[in-house]
Write a protein that holds these residues in place. Structure first.
Motif, PDB file in Angstrom:
ATOM      1  N   VAL A  56      -6.012   4.917   2.612  1.00 46.51           N
ATOM      2  CA  VAL A  56      -5.472   3.635   2.138  1.00 46.51           C
ATOM      3  C   VAL A  56      -3.993   3.486   2.485  1.00 46.51           C
ATOM      4  CG1 VAL A  56      -5.072   2.177   0.108  1.00 46.51           C
ATOM      5  CG2 VAL A  56      -7.163   3.552   0.266  1.00 46.51           C
ATOM      6  N   ALA A  57      -3.178   4.478   2.047  1.00 41.49           N
ATOM      7  CA  ALA A  57      -1.723   4.352   2.187  1.00 41.49           C
ATOM      8  C   ALA A  57      -1.208   4.766   3.559  1.00 41.49           C
ATOM      9  CB  ALA A  57      -1.024   5.188   1.107  1.00 41.49           C
ATOM     10  N   THR A  58      -2.087   5.281   4.420  1.00 44.72           N
ATOM     11  CA  THR A  58      -1.661   5.652   5.778  1.00 44.72           C
ATOM     12  C   THR A  58      -2.453   4.891   6.831  1.00 44.72           C
ATOM     13  OG1 THR A  58      -0.977   7.863   5.060  1.00 44.72           O
ATOM     14  CG2 THR A  58      -1.353   7.554   7.410  1.00 44.72           C
ATOM     15  N   ALA A  88       6.307   0.385  -6.192  1.00 44.31           N
ATOM     16  CA  ALA A  88       6.452   1.681  -6.867  1.00 44.31           C
ATOM     17  C   ALA A  88       6.997   1.509  -8.282  1.00 44.31           C
ATOM     18  CB  ALA A  88       7.372   2.590  -6.048  1.00 44.31           C
ATOM     19  N   ALA A  89       7.964   0.588  -8.436  1.00 44.70           N
ATOM     20  CA  ALA A  89       8.554   0.354  -9.761  1.00 44.70           C
ATOM     21  C   ALA A  89       7.516  -0.220 -10.724  1.00 44.70           C
ATOM     22  CB  ALA A  89       9.747  -0.585  -9.650  1.00 44.70           C
ATOM     23  N   VAL A  90       6.734  -1.191 -10.254  1.00 42.55           N
ATOM     24  CA  VAL A  90       5.712  -1.815 -11.110  1.00 42.55           C
ATOM     25  C   VAL A  90       4.645  -0.796 -11.504  1.00 42.55           C
ATOM     26  CG1 VAL A  90       3.873  -3.543 -11.184  1.00 42.55           C
ATOM     27  CG2 VAL A  90       6.097  -4.128 -10.200  1.00 42.55           C
ATOM     28  N   LEU A  91       4.209   0.022 -10.540  1.00 39.63           N
ATOM     29  CA  LEU A  91       3.202   1.034 -10.838  1.00 39.63           C
ATOM     30  C   LEU A  91       3.752   2.116 -11.761  1.00 39.63           C
ATOM     31  CD1 LEU A  91       1.443   1.492  -7.365  1.00 39.63           C
ATOM     32  CD2 LEU A  91       0.572   0.300  -9.379  1.00 39.63           C
ATOM     33  N   GLY A  92       5.044   2.425 -11.584  1.00 42.63           N
ATOM     34  CA  GLY A  92       5.670   3.406 -12.457  1.00 42.63           C
ATOM     35  C   GLY A  92       5.637   2.962 -13.909  1.00 42.63           C
ATOM     36  N   THR A 104      13.855  13.602  -7.272  1.00 45.23           N
ATOM     37  CA  THR A 104      14.575  12.509  -7.930  1.00 45.23           C
ATOM     38  C   THR A 104      13.688  11.601  -8.777  1.00 45.23           C
ATOM     39  OG1 THR A 104      14.307  10.995  -6.063  1.00 45.23           O
ATOM     40  CG2 THR A 104      16.225  12.447  -6.025  1.00 45.23           C
ATOM     41  N   GLY A 105      12.369  11.728  -8.645  1.00 49.93           N
ATOM     42  CA  GLY A 105      11.472  10.823  -9.342  1.00 49.93           C
ATOM     43  C   GLY A 105      10.990   9.716  -8.412  1.00 49.93           C
ATOM     44  N   VAL A 106       9.908   9.040  -8.821  1.00 50.38           N
ATOM     45  CA  VAL A 106       9.274   8.022  -7.975  1.00 50.38           C
ATOM     46  C   VAL A 106      10.221   6.866  -7.676  1.00 50.38           C
ATOM     47  CG1 VAL A 106       7.399   6.331  -7.837  1.00 50.38           C
ATOM     48  CG2 VAL A 106       6.962   8.610  -8.779  1.00 50.38           C
ATOM     49  N   ALA A 107      10.850   6.314  -8.710  1.00 51.28           N
ATOM     50  CA  ALA A 107      11.668   5.108  -8.527  1.00 51.28           C
ATOM     51  C   ALA A 107      12.867   5.367  -7.623  1.00 51.28           C
ATOM     52  CB  ALA A 107      12.132   4.587  -9.886  1.00 51.28           C
ATOM     53  N   VAL A 108      13.671   6.378  -7.962  1.00 52.48           N
ATOM     54  CA  VAL A 108      14.903   6.635  -7.205  1.00 52.48           C
ATOM     55  C   VAL A 108      14.601   7.084  -5.778  1.00 52.48           C
ATOM     56  CG1 VAL A 108      16.976   8.062  -7.083  1.00 52.48           C
ATOM     57  CG2 VAL A 108      16.220   7.159  -9.271  1.00 52.48           C
ATOM     58  N   LEU A 163       0.831  -1.206   0.000  1.00 52.63           N
ATOM     59  CA  LEU A 163       0.000   0.000   0.000  1.00 52.63           C
ATOM     60  C   LEU A 163       0.864   1.255   0.000  1.00 52.63           C
ATOM     61  CD1 LEU A 163      -2.829  -0.995   2.527  1.00 52.63           C
ATOM     62  CD2 LEU A 163      -2.900  -1.008   0.024  1.00 52.63           C
ATOM     63  N   TRP A 164       1.976   1.236   0.752  1.00 49.31           N
ATOM     64  CA  TRP A 164       2.890   2.402   0.742  1.00 49.31           C
ATOM     65  C   TRP A 164       3.475   2.627  -0.643  1.00 49.31           C
ATOM     66  CZ3 TRP A 164       5.768   0.031   5.471  1.00 49.31           C
ATOM     67  CH2 TRP A 164       5.032   0.285   6.630  1.00 49.31           C
ATOM     68  N   GLY A 165       3.667   1.543  -1.378  1.00 54.57           N
ATOM     69  CA  GLY A 165       4.269   1.656  -2.699  1.00 54.57           C
ATOM     70  C   GLY A 165       3.449   2.469  -3.676  1.00 54.57           C
ATOM     71  N   THR A 166       2.198   2.774  -3.317  1.00 58.29           N
ATOM     72  CA  THR A 166       1.339   3.569  -4.193  1.00 58.29           C
ATOM     73  C   THR A 166       1.497   5.066  -3.958  1.00 58.29           C
ATOM     74  OG1 THR A 166      -0.550   3.583  -2.656  1.00 58.29           O
ATOM     75  CG2 THR A 166      -0.364   1.708  -4.148  1.00 58.29           C
ATOM     76  N   THR A 167       2.236   5.470  -2.914  1.00 56.75           N
ATOM     77  CA  THR A 167       2.271   6.888  -2.544  1.00 56.75           C
ATOM     78  C   THR A 167       2.962   7.761  -3.589  1.00 56.75           C
ATOM     79  OG1 THR A 167       4.280   6.484  -1.239  1.00 56.75           O
ATOM     80  CG2 THR A 167       2.174   6.420  -0.074  1.00 56.75           C
TER      81      THR A 167
END
Length: 287
Positions: free
Chosen positions: A218-220, A250-254, A89-93, A16-20
C-alpha cells in the motif's frame, strides 16, 4: 490525463505515505527501524516487479541506467534514515522534518542541476506549508527533539528530494509502473543485506506480517506508482511540496490511532499545510 488530475495522483500517494510512521508504531517491539525499512522496500519492489511482469510492461531497452541507479540509491537511503528518525523523534516530528525539508532541498537541487527556478506560487505555497509543519512541532510534552534524529530526518528529506528529481526525468520516457518497479527492485537489492544483519523473526508474527504487507504493497507499491504517474506532468519541486500531505496524514493518524494530542497551534499548522497543498494542486500550469 487531465491537467489537474496529475497533482491528485501525487496527493493520494502522499496520503498513503502518511501511514508509514503509524504502521511502524504497530510493528513488534523487536523490529529494528532499519529492518522495517529494508522489509518495506523488499516487499514493495518485489510486488511491483511481479505486477509489471504479469502485465507485460517491462521493457529494459534504452533504459537510463545512471539515473536509475542514482534514484534507487536515494530511495534505499531514504528507508533506514526515515524509520530511524521516526524511532528517535516520534511519528509527528520525524515525518514533519523529513518531508517538510524536502521541498526546500528539492527547489535548490532543481535550480542547481536543472537550471529551473520554481514559480512564485511554489514559493508561497511551500512557505505556507513549511510554517504549518513548524506549528505541528507544538504537540505538547510528547515531542522529542534529538539532534541525531533531526539529522537522520534531514538526510531522509534530501534522499526523497533526490529521488523525486531523478525519477521525474526517468518517467518522461517510460511507463510509470515500469519506472517504479525497476527503481524499487534495485533499491530492494541494495537494502537486502540488512535483512540478514538484523533479527527478522518479528516479520513472522501476525502484526509483523500485517505491517510489512501494508508498508510494501500500500505505502510503497501503490503509492509510488501514483507518484510516478503524477510526475509525468507535475514538476519535481511541486510534487515534493504536494508530498507535505504526508505529515498532515501522519498527524491525523497519530491523534486518531495512537492517542497523540494536538493543541490549537498544531491544528492551525494542519490548516496551513492544507492551504499550501491546495495552492499547488490547483495552480495554473506554466506554459
Amino acid at each position: 490525463m487531465a491537467v489537474k488530475t496529475a497533482p491528485l495522483f501525487v496527493l493520494f500517494a502522499a496520503i498513503l505515505w502518511g501511514t508509514t510512521g503509524t504502521a511502524q508504531a504497530f510493528a513488534p517491539a523487536t523490529a529494528h527501524p532499519i529492518a522495517i525499512g529494508a522489509a518495506r522496500l523488499a516487499v514493495g519492489g518485489l510486488f511491483l516487479l511481479l505486477v509489471t511482469l504479469l502485465l507485460g510492461k517491462l521493457n529494459l531497452k534504452s533504459w537510463p541506467i545512471g539515473l536509475t541507479l542514482l534514484a534507487a540509491f536515494c530511495m534505499a537511503c531514504y528507508q533506514p534514515l526515515f524509520f530511524s528518525a521516526v524511532h528517535q523523534t516520534g511519528v509527528a516530528v520525524g515525518t514533519v522534518i523529513a518531508i517538510g525539508s524536502a521541498p526546500i532541498l528539492s527547489g535548490f537541487l532543481e535550480t542547481i542541476f536543472f537550471k529551473r527556478l520554481p514559480s512564485s506560487i511554489w514559493w508561497g505555497a511551500t512557505s505556507l506549508s513549511i510554517l504549518g509543519c513548524a506549528l505541528l512541532f507544538l504537540t505538547g510534552d510528547t515531542v522529542k527533539i534529538k539532534p541525531m534524529g533531526i539529522l537522520l530526518a534531514l538526510g531522509a528529506g534530501l534522499s526523497f528530494a533526490g529521488y523525486t528529481l531523478l525519477s521525474g526525468q526517468i518517467v518522461q520516457g517510460k511507463n510509470p509502473l515500469e519506472t517504479a518497479a525497476v527503481i524499487f527492485g534495485i533499491g530492494g537489492v541494495i537494502l537486502m543485506p540488512f535483512l540478514f544483519l538484523f533479527d527478522m523473526q518479528w516479520i513472522l508474527q501476525p502484526n509483523g506480517i500485517a505491517v510489512s504487507l501494508h508498508l510494501g504493497i500500500v505505502a510503497t507499491a501503490a503509492a509510488y506508482f501514483l507518484f510516478s504517474k503524477g510526475l509525468q506532468q507535475v514538476p519535481a519541486s511541486s510534487a515534493v511540496s504536494l508530498s507535505l500531505a504526508e505529515p498532515f496524514t501522519a498527524a491525523v493518524l497519530g491523534v486518531a490511532l495512537i492517542g497523540e494530542e494536538l493543541n490549537l497551534l498544531s491544528w492551525l499548522g494542519i490548516g496551513m499545510l492544507l492551504g499550501g497543498i491546495v495552492l499547488i494542486a490547483f495552480a495554473p500550469k506554466k506554459k
